[in-house]
Design an enzyme around this catalytic site. Structure first.
Site, mmCIF file in Angstrom:
data_model
loop_
_atom_site.group_PDB
_atom_site.id
_atom_site.type_symbol
_atom_site.label_atom_id
_atom_site.label_comp_id
_atom_site.label_asym_id
_atom_site.label_seq_id
_atom_site.Cartn_x
_atom_site.Cartn_y
_atom_site.Cartn_z
ATOM 1 N N GLU A 149 -46.898 -63.940 -74.408
ATOM 2 C CA GLU A 149 -45.874 -62.929 -74.103
ATOM 3 C C GLU A 149 -45.765 -61.921 -75.235
ATOM 4 O O GLU A 149 -46.016 -62.254 -76.394
ATOM 5 C CB GLU A 149 -44.512 -63.609 -73.928
ATOM 6 C CG GLU A 149 -44.115 -63.856 -72.488
ATOM 7 C CD GLU A 149 -43.670 -62.585 -71.765
ATOM 8 O OE1 GLU A 149 -43.987 -61.469 -72.230
ATOM 9 O OE2 GLU A 149 -42.989 -62.721 -70.735
ATOM 10 N N ASP A 153 -36.773 -61.631 -74.672
ATOM 11 C CA ASP A 153 -35.497 -60.943 -74.852
ATOM 12 C C ASP A 153 -34.395 -61.889 -74.377
ATOM 13 O O ASP A 153 -33.953 -62.760 -75.116
ATOM 14 C CB ASP A 153 -35.559 -59.626 -74.061
ATOM 15 C CG ASP A 153 -34.311 -58.785 -74.182
ATOM 16 O OD1 ASP A 153 -33.363 -59.197 -74.868
ATOM 17 O OD2 ASP A 153 -34.264 -57.690 -73.582
ATOM 18 N N PHE A 203 -33.978 -51.743 -78.406
ATOM 19 C CA PHE A 203 -35.048 -51.542 -77.452
ATOM 20 C C PHE A 203 -36.226 -50.912 -78.179
ATOM 21 O O PHE A 203 -36.082 -49.890 -78.840
ATOM 22 C CB PHE A 203 -34.614 -50.672 -76.273
ATOM 23 C CG PHE A 203 -35.584 -50.779 -75.135
ATOM 24 C CD1 PHE A 203 -35.483 -51.830 -74.228
ATOM 25 C CD2 PHE A 203 -36.618 -49.870 -74.988
ATOM 26 C CE1 PHE A 203 -36.394 -51.967 -73.187
ATOM 27 C CE2 PHE A 203 -37.542 -49.992 -73.956
ATOM 28 C CZ PHE A 203 -37.423 -51.046 -73.056
ATOM 29 N N ARG A 216 -47.029 -47.281 -74.175
ATOM 30 C CA ARG A 216 -47.980 -48.393 -74.341
ATOM 31 C C ARG A 216 -49.168 -47.929 -75.180
ATOM 32 O O ARG A 216 -49.884 -48.727 -75.763
ATOM 33 C CB ARG A 216 -48.494 -48.872 -72.978
ATOM 34 C CG ARG A 216 -47.435 -49.503 -72.084
ATOM 35 C CD ARG A 216 -48.105 -50.303 -70.967
ATOM 36 N NE ARG A 216 -47.237 -50.540 -69.837
ATOM 37 C CZ ARG A 216 -46.364 -51.539 -69.743
ATOM 38 N NH1 ARG A 216 -46.229 -52.395 -70.747
ATOM 39 N NH2 ARG A 216 -45.629 -51.693 -68.666
HETATM 40 P P1 IMP Z 1 -36.575 -61.171 -70.761
HETATM 41 O O1 IMP Z 1 -36.880 -61.683 -69.382
HETATM 42 O O2 IMP Z 1 -35.193 -60.629 -70.879
HETATM 43 O O3 IMP Z 1 -36.874 -62.195 -71.838
HETATM 44 O O4 IMP Z 1 -37.485 -59.923 -70.994
HETATM 45 C C1 IMP Z 1 -38.809 -60.080 -71.131
HETATM 46 C C2 IMP Z 1 -39.616 -58.869 -70.751
HETATM 47 O O5 IMP Z 1 -38.869 -57.655 -70.718
HETATM 48 C C3 IMP Z 1 -40.658 -58.704 -71.796
HETATM 49 O O6 IMP Z 1 -41.809 -59.437 -71.477
HETATM 50 C C4 IMP Z 1 -40.866 -57.204 -71.825
HETATM 51 O O7 IMP Z 1 -41.857 -56.860 -70.885
HETATM 52 C C5 IMP Z 1 -39.551 -56.628 -71.415
HETATM 53 N N1 IMP Z 1 -38.762 -56.228 -72.611
HETATM 54 C C6 IMP Z 1 -37.746 -56.877 -73.191
HETATM 55 N N2 IMP Z 1 -37.270 -56.221 -74.259
HETATM 56 C C7 IMP Z 1 -38.030 -55.106 -74.368
HETATM 57 C C8 IMP Z 1 -38.038 -54.013 -75.319
HETATM 58 O O8 IMP Z 1 -37.260 -53.928 -76.278
HETATM 59 N N3 IMP Z 1 -38.970 -53.046 -75.096
HETATM 60 C C9 IMP Z 1 -39.860 -53.087 -74.053
HETATM 61 N N4 IMP Z 1 -39.891 -54.099 -73.175
HETATM 62 C C10 IMP Z 1 -38.985 -55.107 -73.321
HETATM 63 MG MG MG Z 2 -43.659 -59.055 -71.022
#
Ligand code: IMP
Ligand code: MG
Length: 238
Positions: A149, A153, A203, A216
């Protein structure tokens, strides 16, 4: 709170002693809440992104350095085995490629698979996860599976993904390797075994991470600025 100097970061990048012993989890390097003041020279990005970044979080070189340590930790655990490294697209792709290179240098065998998981729309988690990417579950069955991963987050993505894989794939083992983990008020819902960096709750974009599919194509990781958030991508050339 003590802020970490660049040299402290440099030296912690080179050690791999920060496991908690018992289970040999690779604990993350903690990046301070305060923005860093040292901006190395020569960082580049497409000119259309000028003004879209607020603070530098990590350079590509720092990430690669850390990735080598993560690969050593993985190699320690999977020596003599052939894990399936599953790239969680699209964000993890850049990290994934550097991790594979580091594992190759260590002569660690592996196979590769890719899946698509998305829980985000804009800057906030939607709380639902879509799994796709045409991954063939029979390629994972009875294998040592390592999910790769970019960032954990809220942990919602993995919280949904892991039970699906456990149930439908029946891997021999299933672990998570993440480059980044965000520090939130609550502990993450899923605890990755291998973690690169613990980062403050901003972020961030770059190194494969996007905001609405932009950034990206940036080598390093930055926090996004208000100008970046407000930017209208339809003004970009094709
Ligand atoms: P989670 O499900 O909240 O843990 O988020 C996971 C996914 O959200 C990651 O694999 C990222 O693709 C996206 N994500 C979370 N935080 C960020 C960030 O700060 N910038 C860009 N993508 C993020
Ligand atoms: Mg991801």
């Amino acid at each position: 709170k003590q802020s970490q100097s660049p040299s402290a970061l440099q030296s912690s990048l080179l050690t791999m002693s920060n496991t908690d012993g018992e289970e040999d989890r690779l604990l993350p390097i903690r990046l301070p809440d305060e923005p860093r003041t040292d901006i190395p020279e020569g960082l580049v990005y497409p000119p259309e992104y000028e003004g879209h970044f607020e603070h530098l979080l990590l350079t590509k070189d720092e990430i690669i350095e850390r990735t080598r340590v993560m690969a050593m930790s993985i190699h320690n655990d999977y020596r003599g085995k052939r894990p399936v490294l599953v790239c969680v697209l699209k964000g993890a792709n850049t990290f994934y490629q550097h991790l594979l290179e580091a594992l190759q240098d260590l002569k660690q065998g592996y196979t590769t698979e890719f899946l698509r998981a998305s829980s985000y729309s804009g800057v906030s988690s939607t709380g639902t996860v879509k799994v796709g990417g045409g991954i063939k579950y029979e390629h994972l069955k009875s294998k040592h599976v390592l999910l790769v991963e970019d960032i954990v987050d809220t942990g919602t993505t993995l919280l949904h993904l892991i039970p699906i894989l456990q149930k439908d794939v029946e891997p021999m083992s299933l672990e998570v390797c993440t480059l980044l983990e965000k520090r939130l008020d609550e502990p993450p819902k899923v605890d990755a075994k291998y973690k690169g960096f613990s980062i403050p709750n901003f972020f961030i974009v770059g190194y494969g991470l996007d905001y609405n599919e932009l950034y990206r194509d940036v080598s390093d990781i930055w926090t996004i600025s208000q100008k970046g958030i407000d930017f209208d991508p339809s003004s970009l050339p094709n």
